[in-house]
Design an enzyme around this catalytic site. Structure first.
Site, mmCIF file in Angstrom:
data_model
loop_
_atom_site.group_PDB
_atom_site.id
_atom_site.type_symbol
_atom_site.label_atom_id
_atom_site.label_comp_id
_atom_site.label_asym_id
_atom_site.label_seq_id
_atom_site.Cartn_x
_atom_site.Cartn_y
_atom_site.Cartn_z
ATOM 1 N N ARG A 114 0.820 -1.236 0.000
ATOM 2 C CA ARG A 114 0.000 0.000 0.000
ATOM 3 C C ARG A 114 0.844 1.272 0.000
ATOM 4 N NH1 ARG A 114 -3.227 -2.903 3.669
ATOM 5 N NH2 ARG A 114 -5.066 -3.727 2.626
ATOM 6 N N LYS A 138 2.737 11.492 -10.985
ATOM 7 C CA LYS A 138 1.980 10.591 -11.866
ATOM 8 C C LYS A 138 2.824 9.355 -12.105
ATOM 9 C CE LYS A 138 -1.007 13.483 -14.705
ATOM 10 N NZ LYS A 138 -1.318 13.866 -16.073
ATOM 11 N N GLU A 160 9.540 19.009 -24.569
ATOM 12 C CA GLU A 160 8.786 19.341 -23.341
ATOM 13 C C GLU A 160 9.226 20.708 -22.802
ATOM 14 O OE1 GLU A 160 6.228 17.607 -22.368
ATOM 15 O OE2 GLU A 160 6.576 15.684 -23.370
ATOM 16 N N LYS A 189 6.543 23.415 -13.179
ATOM 17 C CA LYS A 189 5.704 22.235 -12.935
ATOM 18 C C LYS A 189 5.269 22.175 -11.474
ATOM 19 C CE LYS A 189 4.766 17.469 -13.798
ATOM 20 N NZ LYS A 189 4.986 16.290 -14.626
ATOM 21 N N GLU A 219 -5.146 16.567 -10.814
ATOM 22 C CA GLU A 219 -5.830 16.932 -12.062
ATOM 23 C C GLU A 219 -7.343 17.066 -11.887
ATOM 24 O OE1 GLU A 219 -3.320 15.844 -15.853
ATOM 25 O OE2 GLU A 219 -4.887 14.371 -15.523
ATOM 26 N N ARG A 243 -3.948 21.789 -13.961
ATOM 27 C CA ARG A 243 -2.804 20.950 -14.376
ATOM 28 C C ARG A 243 -2.806 20.710 -15.883
ATOM 29 N NH1 ARG A 243 0.032 16.174 -10.814
ATOM 30 N NH2 ARG A 243 1.415 15.483 -12.437
ATOM 31 N N ASN A 265 -0.433 19.819 -20.440
ATOM 32 C CA ASN A 265 -0.735 18.986 -21.612
ATOM 33 C C ASN A 265 -0.675 19.781 -22.909
ATOM 34 O OD1 ASN A 265 -1.201 16.753 -20.022
ATOM 35 N ND2 ASN A 265 -3.357 17.279 -19.720
ATOM 36 N N HIS A 291 -0.195 18.279 -26.300
ATOM 37 C CA HIS A 291 -0.294 16.822 -26.152
ATOM 38 C C HIS A 291 -1.569 16.225 -26.753
ATOM 39 C CE1 HIS A 291 3.194 17.400 -23.696
ATOM 40 N NE2 HIS A 291 3.278 16.119 -23.400
ATOM 41 N N HIS A 324 -0.626 13.096 -28.588
ATOM 42 C CA HIS A 324 -1.079 11.742 -28.243
ATOM 43 C C HIS A 324 -1.771 11.078 -29.422
ATOM 44 C CE1 HIS A 324 -1.042 12.727 -23.679
ATOM 45 N NE2 HIS A 324 0.080 12.166 -24.061
ATOM 46 N N HIS A 368 7.746 10.382 -28.576
ATOM 47 C CA HIS A 368 6.769 11.234 -27.906
ATOM 48 C C HIS A 368 7.126 12.713 -28.123
ATOM 49 C CE1 HIS A 368 4.049 12.569 -24.775
ATOM 50 N NE2 HIS A 368 5.049 13.202 -24.176
HETATM 51 N N1 LIG Z 1 4.856 10.716 -15.096
HETATM 52 C C1 LIG Z 1 4.750 11.777 -15.858
HETATM 53 O O1 LIG Z 1 4.266 12.833 -15.443
HETATM 54 C C2 LIG Z 1 5.269 11.704 -17.265
HETATM 55 C C3 LIG Z 1 5.421 12.880 -18.028
HETATM 56 C C4 LIG Z 1 5.969 12.783 -19.311
HETATM 57 C C5 LIG Z 1 6.341 11.532 -19.810
HETATM 58 N N2 LIG Z 1 6.178 10.414 -19.048
HETATM 59 C C6 LIG Z 1 6.591 9.087 -19.528
HETATM 60 O O2 LIG Z 1 8.020 9.098 -19.685
HETATM 61 C C7 LIG Z 1 8.355 8.052 -20.589
HETATM 62 C C8 LIG Z 1 9.454 8.539 -21.514
HETATM 63 O O3 LIG Z 1 10.576 8.880 -20.735
HETATM 64 P P1 LIG Z 1 12.019 9.120 -21.406
HETATM 65 O O4 LIG Z 1 11.872 9.982 -22.576
HETATM 66 O O5 LIG Z 1 12.900 9.523 -20.302
HETATM 67 O O6 LIG Z 1 12.376 7.687 -22.003
HETATM 68 P P2 LIG Z 1 13.139 6.403 -21.420
HETATM 69 O O7 LIG Z 1 12.955 6.265 -19.982
HETATM 70 O O8 LIG Z 1 12.723 5.267 -22.296
HETATM 71 O O9 LIG Z 1 14.660 6.741 -21.719
HETATM 72 C C9 LIG Z 1 15.078 6.894 -23.058
HETATM 73 C C10 LIG Z 1 16.338 6.101 -23.344
HETATM 74 O O10 LIG Z 1 17.453 6.792 -22.818
HETATM 75 C C11 LIG Z 1 18.264 5.918 -22.046
HETATM 76 N N3 LIG Z 1 18.900 6.748 -21.029
HETATM 77 C C12 LIG Z 1 18.322 7.235 -19.902
HETATM 78 N N4 LIG Z 1 19.159 8.054 -19.281
HETATM 79 C C13 LIG Z 1 20.300 8.074 -19.978
HETATM 80 C C14 LIG Z 1 21.544 8.756 -19.842
HETATM 81 N N5 LIG Z 1 21.755 9.622 -18.846
HETATM 82 N N6 LIG Z 1 22.501 8.527 -20.769
HETATM 83 C C15 LIG Z 1 22.273 7.688 -21.813
HETATM 84 N N7 LIG Z 1 21.132 7.036 -22.010
HETATM 85 C C16 LIG Z 1 20.148 7.237 -21.109
HETATM 86 C C17 LIG Z 1 17.321 4.863 -21.550
HETATM 87 O O11 LIG Z 1 18.000 3.678 -21.244
HETATM 88 C C18 LIG Z 1 16.392 4.704 -22.753
HETATM 89 O O12 LIG Z 1 16.955 3.829 -23.675
HETATM 90 C C19 LIG Z 1 7.079 7.664 -21.322
HETATM 91 O O13 LIG Z 1 6.668 6.395 -20.863
HETATM 92 C C20 LIG Z 1 6.073 8.732 -20.896
HETATM 93 O O14 LIG Z 1 4.753 8.233 -20.831
HETATM 94 C C21 LIG Z 1 5.650 10.488 -17.790
#
Ligand SMILES: NC(=O)c1ccc[n+]([C@@H]2O[C@H](COP(=O)([O-])OP(=O)(O)OC[C@H]3O[C@@H](n4cnc5c(N)ncnc54)[C@H](O)[C@@H]3O)[C@@H](O)[C@H]2O)c1
Length: 361
Positions: free
Chosen positions: A122, A144, A186, A226, A236, A241, A245, A248, A252, A265
């Protein structure tokens, strides 16, 4: 000691966000591990190879039990089966409620590890150690957490604030240029929707090569923006919030249609921002000059400004089925000037269709 800039995020649980250069090497100076019985480091294979060993050594130096759970890289790892593997791992390591999960990685690791932390027993504490630009400016803060389900992004999840976020821009040095660009999309989002000053910083940049000082400034600004929004609309509910987006809705939709597959993305959000700018222009609230400025900035950072070959009808359909649509009505975040996003707007489907046709040409 390397000092970081601390942003206090006052949500249901207080979450200090520390931004700095070289913080990870002395993590123990930026986070108090003393109250925890053990630590579990969750990371992916690439990040583990780059930084896992160092972080493990720091955690082990606390004298506590430390274990490592590694995810494969990529969006596919953000799944319920990974979460189940995570629970089994925690159980087999006798992880109790006083354990701290340390999520070291990009958004995939952060969202998945955060969801494991939110639901195991939990809810146990977790520390976000974001390693991509996207994770540092966006996904690691705000609470999130969740995973994809049945092909739908972020279908299962929760709002669960991390105990702290430590964003070390030194880790971005190893980030591949494409990943850097995704994060920049972003950053551009924040700038256009909320921060003209940030926009000017980006506009003045002549190349894609950011120094640590520039990154610190950018990450800090985005985290502050943020944090300000999350504090007033943590789950949200009030609609504020939604400003996050910006870009987005079409973004999306692009991710959901097959012709845009293979793009990221960030690339989808970039086109989504252009779509919103053009819709705002058609509605007479954004000047043509500003649309051109936005287009120029996005192109400068080697992000796409259109999506030729994609079907506008498929996009409209995807927008109708977006999970953020309320009572069949899409609420748009539009823009009336650089730094001036406006939420909760309705737009006639005809206007959206015209803009999408232009972008898909
Ligand atoms: N929770 C939220 O509020 C929120 C907001 C925006 C996006 N997201 C989510 O985030 C995800 C995308 O995140 P991302 O873009 O970080 O992608 P990711 O986590 O897949 O990382 C991208 C790639 O970079 C590599 N990597 C990470 N750090 C590195 C570094 N310092 N040096 C070299 N390589 C590195 C990883 O191994 C991976 O292959 C999606 O699933 C999206 O839905 C969540």
């Amino acid at each position: 000691m390397k000092t970081g800039h601390i942003i206090k995020l006052e949500t249901s649980r207080q979450c200090p966000v520390t931004v700095g250069d070289g913080l990870i090497e002395h993590l123990e100076e930026h986070f108090d591990f003393s109250g925890y019985s053990s630590m579990v480091l969750i990371t992916d294979t690439i990040v583990h190879r780059l930084y896992g060993r160092g972080v493990l050594a720091t955690l082990k130096a606390t004298g506590k039990k430390v274990s490592l759970f590694t995810l494969p890289t990529g969006e596919r790892a953000k799944s319920l089966s990974t979460v189940e593997r995570g629970y089994k791992f925690l159980l087999s390591n006798n992880v109790d409620r006083k354990c701290l999960i340390c999520a070291l990685g990009g958004g995939v690791v952060g969202d998945t590890a955060g969801f494991i932390a939110a639901s195991y027993l939990r809810g146990i504490d977790y520390l976000q150690l974001p390693t991509t630009l996207l994770a540092q400016v966006d996904s690691s803060l705000g609470g999130k957490v969740g995973v994809n389900f049945k092909g739908k992004k972020n279908m299962v999840g929760s709002f669960y604030q991390p105990t702290a976020v430590i964003a070390d821009v030194a880790l971005l040095q190893s980030l591949p240029p494409a990943e850097m660009r995704h994060g920049l999309a972003e950053v551009i989002k924040y700038a256009i929707a909320m921060d003209e000053g940030l926009y000017r910083i980006l506009e003045r940049k002549e190349d894609n090569d950011f120094s640590a000082a520039e990154l610190k400034d950018i990450v800090r600004r985005c985290c502050r923006l943020k944090a300000g929004i999350v504090e007033i609309d943590e789950t949200e509910k009030t609609g504020q919030r939604a400003i996050l987006n910006f870009g987005h809705t079409v973004g999306h939709a692009l991710e959901a249609v097959s012709r845009f597959k293979g793009k990221s993305h960030g690339e989808a959000v970039a086109v989504g921002i252009i779509a919103v700018a053009k819709i705002s222009q058609r509605l007479g609230i954004l000047k043509a000059d500003d649309v051109e400025r936005i287009k120029k900035l996005i192109a400068k950072f080697e992000l796409p400004t259109s999506c030729p070959g994609v079907s506008p009808d498929a996009l409209i359909n995807a927008i109708r089925f977006d999970k953020k649509t309320t009572l069949g009505q899409t609420r748009w975040v539009l823009v009336k000037g650089i730094g001036k996003g406006i939420t909760d707007q309705t737009v006639a489907e005809e206007v959206v269709g015209k803009v999408l046709e232009e972008l898909c040409r």
